[in-house]
Design a protein around this motif. Structure first.
Motif, PDB file in Angstrom:
ATOM      1  N   TRP A 122     -14.823  -3.711  47.092  1.00  0.00           N
ATOM      2  CA  TRP A 122     -16.081  -4.166  46.516  1.00  0.00           C
ATOM      3  C   TRP A 122     -15.906  -5.446  45.738  1.00  0.00           C
ATOM      4  O   TRP A 122     -14.811  -5.790  45.299  1.00  0.00           O
ATOM      5  N   ALA A 123     -17.019  -6.147  45.630  1.00  0.00           N
ATOM      6  CA  ALA A 123     -17.068  -7.396  44.882  1.00  0.00           C
ATOM      7  C   ALA A 123     -18.243  -7.347  43.932  1.00  0.00           C
ATOM      8  O   ALA A 123     -19.225  -6.639  44.150  1.00  0.00           O
ATOM      9  N   MET A 124     -18.130  -8.095  42.872  1.00  0.00           N
ATOM     10  CA  MET A 124     -19.238  -8.332  41.950  1.00  0.00           C
ATOM     11  C   MET A 124     -19.622  -9.801  42.084  1.00  0.00           C
ATOM     12  O   MET A 124     -18.769 -10.653  42.359  1.00  0.00           O
ATOM     13  N   TYR A 125     -20.911 -10.108  41.907  1.00  0.00           N
ATOM     14  CA  TYR A 125     -21.318 -11.508  41.921  1.00  0.00           C
ATOM     15  C   TYR A 125     -22.157 -11.801  40.683  1.00  0.00           C
ATOM     16  O   TYR A 125     -22.875 -10.944  40.179  1.00  0.00           O
ATOM     17  N   SER A 126     -22.023 -13.012  40.186  1.00  0.00           N
ATOM     18  CA  SER A 126     -22.778 -13.424  39.004  1.00  0.00           C
ATOM     19  C   SER A 126     -23.486 -14.738  39.281  1.00  0.00           C
ATOM     20  O   SER A 126     -22.831 -15.770  39.491  1.00  0.00           O
ATOM     21  N   PRO A 127     -24.828 -14.733  39.276  1.00  0.00           N
ATOM     22  CA  PRO A 127     -25.558 -15.987  39.471  1.00  0.00           C
ATOM     23  C   PRO A 127     -25.660 -16.806  38.196  1.00  0.00           C
ATOM     24  O   PRO A 127     -26.225 -17.904  38.218  1.00  0.00           O
ATOM     25  N   TYR A 128     -25.167 -16.293  37.082  1.00  0.00           N
ATOM     26  CA  TYR A 128     -25.147 -17.082  35.854  1.00  0.00           C
ATOM     27  C   TYR A 128     -23.710 -17.232  35.367  1.00  0.00           C
ATOM     28  O   TYR A 128     -22.770 -16.633  35.920  1.00  0.00           O
ATOM     29  N   LEU A 129     -23.505 -18.021  34.331  1.00  0.00           N
ATOM     30  CA  LEU A 129     -22.172 -18.309  33.822  1.00  0.00           C
ATOM     31  C   LEU A 129     -21.503 -17.029  33.330  1.00  0.00           C
ATOM     32  O   LEU A 129     -22.142 -16.180  32.708  1.00  0.00           O
ATOM     33  N   LEU A 130     -20.222 -16.910  33.606  1.00  0.00           N
ATOM     34  CA  LEU A 130     -19.501 -15.691  33.255  1.00  0.00           C
ATOM     35  C   LEU A 130     -19.125 -15.683  31.768  1.00  0.00           C
ATOM     36  O   LEU A 130     -18.564 -16.649  31.258  1.00  0.00           O
ATOM     37  N   PRO A 131     -19.391 -14.584  31.065  1.00  0.00           N
ATOM     38  CA  PRO A 131     -19.041 -14.489  29.642  1.00  0.00           C
ATOM     39  C   PRO A 131     -17.580 -14.114  29.447  1.00  0.00           C
ATOM     40  O   PRO A 131     -17.247 -13.036  28.947  1.00  0.00           O
ATOM     41  N   LEU A 132     -16.687 -15.015  29.835  1.00  0.00           N
ATOM     42  CA  LEU A 132     -15.252 -14.769  29.765  1.00  0.00           C
ATOM     43  C   LEU A 132     -14.623 -15.607  28.656  1.00  0.00           C
ATOM     44  O   LEU A 132     -14.977 -16.779  28.469  1.00  0.00           O
ATOM     45  N   LEU A 262     -42.329 -38.842  39.705  1.00  0.00           N
ATOM     46  CA  LEU A 262     -42.789 -37.467  39.726  1.00  0.00           C
ATOM     47  C   LEU A 262     -41.763 -36.579  39.033  1.00  0.00           C
ATOM     48  O   LEU A 262     -40.570 -36.647  39.341  1.00  0.00           O
ATOM     49  N   VAL A 263     -42.217 -35.750  38.109  1.00  0.00           N
ATOM     50  CA  VAL A 263     -41.348 -34.807  37.409  1.00  0.00           C
ATOM     51  C   VAL A 263     -41.793 -33.393  37.754  1.00  0.00           C
ATOM     52  O   VAL A 263     -42.981 -33.067  37.654  1.00  0.00           O
ATOM     53  N   LEU A 264     -40.849 -32.578  38.178  1.00  0.00           N
ATOM     54  CA  LEU A 264     -41.098 -31.167  38.444  1.00  0.00           C
ATOM     55  C   LEU A 264     -40.860 -30.382  37.163  1.00  0.00           C
ATOM     56  O   LEU A 264     -39.779 -30.467  36.573  1.00  0.00           O
ATOM     57  N   VAL A 265     -41.866 -29.634  36.721  1.00  0.00           N
ATOM     58  CA  VAL A 265     -41.762 -28.798  35.525  1.00  0.00           C
ATOM     59  C   VAL A 265     -41.930 -27.347  35.960  1.00  0.00           C
ATOM     60  O   VAL A 265     -42.954 -26.993  36.559  1.00  0.00           O
ATOM     61  N   THR A 266     -40.941 -26.520  35.684  1.00  0.00           N
ATOM     62  CA  THR A 266     -40.957 -25.151  36.195  1.00  0.00           C
ATOM     63  C   THR A 266     -40.920 -24.136  35.069  1.00  0.00           C
ATOM     64  O   THR A 266     -40.301 -24.357  34.020  1.00  0.00           O
ATOM     65  N   CYS A 267     -41.576 -23.009  35.311  1.00  0.00           N
ATOM     66  CA  CYS A 267     -41.466 -21.819  34.463  1.00  0.00           C
ATOM     67  C   CYS A 267     -40.743 -20.732  35.249  1.00  0.00           C
ATOM     68  O   CYS A 267     -40.705 -20.757  36.478  1.00  0.00           O
ATOM     69  N   SER A 268     -40.221 -19.758  34.548  1.00  0.00           N
ATOM     70  CA  SER A 268     -39.443 -18.700  35.176  1.00  0.00           C
ATOM     71  C   SER A 268     -40.346 -17.714  35.905  1.00  0.00           C
ATOM     72  O   SER A 268     -41.483 -17.461  35.496  1.00  0.00           O
ATOM     73  N   CYS A 327     -36.885 -36.192  37.972  1.00  0.00           N
ATOM     74  CA  CYS A 327     -36.304 -35.334  36.937  1.00  0.00           C
ATOM     75  C   CYS A 327     -36.912 -33.957  37.082  1.00  0.00           C
ATOM     76  O   CYS A 327     -38.006 -33.794  37.637  1.00  0.00           O
ATOM     77  N   VAL A 328     -36.207 -32.947  36.590  1.00  0.00           N
ATOM     78  CA  VAL A 328     -36.730 -31.587  36.487  1.00  0.00           C
ATOM     79  C   VAL A 328     -36.717 -31.191  35.017  1.00  0.00           C
ATOM     80  O   VAL A 328     -35.727 -31.413  34.311  1.00  0.00           O
ATOM     81  N   VAL A 329     -37.819 -30.614  34.564  1.00  0.00           N
ATOM     82  CA  VAL A 329     -37.908 -30.048  33.215  1.00  0.00           C
ATOM     83  C   VAL A 329     -38.027 -28.541  33.373  1.00  0.00           C
ATOM     84  O   VAL A 329     -38.897 -28.048  34.094  1.00  0.00           O
ATOM     85  N   CYS A 330     -37.150 -27.792  32.700  1.00  0.00           N
ATOM     86  CA  CYS A 330     -37.125 -26.343  32.908  1.00  0.00           C
ATOM     87  C   CYS A 330     -36.601 -25.639  31.673  1.00  0.00           C
ATOM     88  O   CYS A 330     -36.153 -26.279  30.705  1.00  0.00           O
ATOM     89  N   HIS A 331     -36.620 -24.307  31.734  1.00  0.00           N
ATOM     90  CA  HIS A 331     -36.156 -23.464  30.632  1.00  0.00           C
ATOM     91  C   HIS A 331     -34.645 -23.277  30.650  1.00  0.00           C
ATOM     92  O   HIS A 331     -34.088 -22.727  29.696  1.00  0.00           O
ATOM     93  N   GLY A 332     -33.990 -23.683  31.718  1.00  0.00           N
ATOM     94  CA  GLY A 332     -32.537 -23.551  31.783  1.00  0.00           C
ATOM     95  C   GLY A 332     -32.051 -22.347  32.545  1.00  0.00           C
ATOM     96  O   GLY A 332     -30.882 -21.963  32.406  1.00  0.00           O
ATOM     97  N   GLY A 333     -32.912 -21.732  33.370  1.00  0.00           N
ATOM     98  CA  GLY A 333     -32.407 -20.712  34.277  1.00  0.00           C
ATOM     99  C   GLY A 333     -31.412 -21.333  35.243  1.00  0.00           C
ATOM    100  O   GLY A 333     -31.586 -22.466  35.695  1.00  0.00           O
ATOM    101  N   MET A 334     -30.359 -20.592  35.564  1.00  0.00           N
ATOM    102  CA  MET A 334     -29.316 -21.154  36.429  1.00  0.00           C
ATOM    103  C   MET A 334     -29.844 -21.507  37.812  1.00  0.00           C
ATOM    104  O   MET A 334     -29.368 -22.457  38.440  1.00  0.00           O
ATOM    105  N   GLY A 335     -30.833 -20.748  38.297  1.00  0.00           N
ATOM    106  CA  GLY A 335     -31.339 -21.015  39.636  1.00  0.00           C
ATOM    107  C   GLY A 335     -31.907 -22.407  39.765  1.00  0.00           C
ATOM    108  O   GLY A 335     -31.439 -23.219  40.568  1.00  0.00           O
ATOM    109  N   ILE A 336     -32.925 -22.742  38.967  1.00  0.00           N
ATOM    110  CA  ILE A 336     -33.561 -24.051  39.092  1.00  0.00           C
ATOM    111  C   ILE A 336     -32.639 -25.157  38.600  1.00  0.00           C
ATOM    112  O   ILE A 336     -32.622 -26.253  39.159  1.00  0.00           O
TER     113      ILE A 336
END
Length: 421
Positions: A122-132, A262-268, A327-336
């Motif tokens: 088995w494997a684990m995956y993390s789409p965000y930064l690892l708390p190591l 053009l600036v892309l502004v995203t919400c989660s 530019c992109v303006v966002c909340h800082g989710g790792m995806g966007i």
């Protein structure tokens, strides 16, 4: 291969390219995930079944919290509540599918316990930064930047002990109760949870993540894997986090007529305290000659006052817009954030909570954009941050190259195949 995800698009979409790559190699990948996303997976030939409905109904509600500590505790309590249903859910799926390999979302504590107990690779995956913890990087959680020398080492040692102790007190009793229930040994620290899987896929890469010499042996940094359903499919079902019955789709001719820059502004897509970000952007940027395309996601697009030459919709294809965005303006989710940088587009991050302080600090460290505190968010400061970020395209290009060199779904599929050898 059987994958088990959190009930969140931000934890499914990043591994869809891996599922597709494995299918192309002749394997039979499937996913246990959001019920609303199974049709999208079926369209690309990936089998799936829904997460137990009781688990899906347990939503993260940290946006109700009044302080970062209580918000963090709320998230961990949500993971613990979900874990109780994840464990029997995955047990049933294993009995039905008889998989050769399991891939488990880092947030799915119950599923991880069953994966370890099963004896399967088995494997684990993390789409965000690892708390190591690392001797080369600052502790996770506060958005700190690396600082060398004796002062940096003392800061990291003290802060690391405090943050790790707090996280362990909040998370480990629930995790250990699950482990004992499934005849697994107790663990002392959350870092040990991340050591249990033979393979831990980190969906980022150095060049964005802080470099370090002491990555654990099971960690493989493969870079982000970006995917989104076709716009027509995305408009069919909003899922549990979106209150409207359908997502509004923005046709390409409409956004193509928006003037440059053009600036892309995203919400989660998960409800967070990010609505004000789009309100301020619509006040600040069009008045300065910068058009805004806003995707409101978990918020009602009709709640925003939109000046001429800008648009707000619930959903639009970010991939197509990033080809033009300055530019992109966002909340800082790792995806966007990583999607923008992979497309060589700099970012302004206004972190709302969760892991977003750390994401924002990496953007700054990579010179790929600007971090702006939500407490300092106003039209003047946001306009200044956007103008500064627009000069950071070289940094975004460096990050994009680092992501490509990490290998993405090809490297991840190679690592998964290695588990069965």
């Amino acid at each position: 291969m059987l994958a088990y995800t959190s009930p969140a698009r931000g934890h499914l979409y990043p591994i869809v390219p891996l599922l597709s790559e494995l299918a192309a190699r002749g394997h039979q990948p499937s996913a246990i995930t959001l019920a609303s996303e199974l049709g999208h997976l079926a369209q690309i030939g990936i089998a799936g079944r829904p997460i137990d409905s009781a688990v899906q109904r347990i939503e993260i509600e940290d946006w109700r919290a009044r302080s970062p500590p209580t918000a963090g505790l709320s998230v961990l309590k949500t993971f613990a509540r979900r874990a109780q249903g994840e464990a029997p859910d995955l047990e049933r799926a294993i009995a039905h599918a008889e998989p050769d390999v399991l891939v488990i979302d880092v947030n799915c504590w119950g599923a991880a316990a069953i994966a370890e107990q099963s004896g399967l690779p088995w494997a684990m995956y993390s789409p965000y930064l690892l708390p190591l913890r690392s001797r080369d990087a600052p502790p996770f959680g506060l958005g700190l930047r690396p600082r060398g020398g004796p002062i940096g080492r003392i800061r990291d040692a003290l802060v690391g002990r405090l943050t790790s102790a707090g996280f362990d007190r909040a998370a480990m009793p629930s995790i250990n109760a699950l482990r004992v229930q499934h005849e697994l040994s107790k663990l002392d620290h959350y870092s040990e949870v991340l050591e249990r899987p033979p393979l831990l896929l980190a969906l980022t890469a150095e060049g964005f993540e802080y470099p370090r010499r002491d990555w654990p042996a099971n960690v493989r940094l493969v870079g982000p894997m970006n995917w989104a359903p076709p716009p027509a499919a995305a408009a069919q079902d909003p899922g549990p986090q979106v209150p409207e019955p359908a997502w509004a789709e923005l046709p390409e001719p409409a956004w193509a007529e928006l003037p440059d820059p053009l600036v892309l502004v995203t919400c989660s897509t998960e409800r967070q305290r990010d609505k004000r970000l789009l309100h301020v952007a619509l006040e600040a940027l069009p008045a300065a000659g910068i058009s805004v395309l806003g995707t409101s996601a978990a918020h009602d697009p009709e709640a925003f006052t939109v000046p001429p030459g800008s648009r707000v919709v619930r959903f639009a294809s970010h991939e197509a817009i990033l080809e033009r965005a300055a530019c992109v303006v966002c909340h800082g989710g790792m995806g966007i954030t990583q999607k923008a940088l992979a497309a060589e587009v700099p970012v302004v991050v206004v972190p709302c909570g969760r892991d977003q302080l750390d994401t924002a600090s990496r953007v700054e460290f990579a010179e790929a954009g600007v971090r702006l505190s939500p407490r300092r968010l106003n039209p003047e400061r946001l306009l200044g941050a956007v103008r500064t970020a627009m000069t950071c395209r070289t940094g975004a290009q460096r990050v994009s190259r680092a992501f490509a060199e990490a290998g993405g779904q090809v490297a991840a599929a190679d690592a998964i195949e290695g588990l069965g050898q």
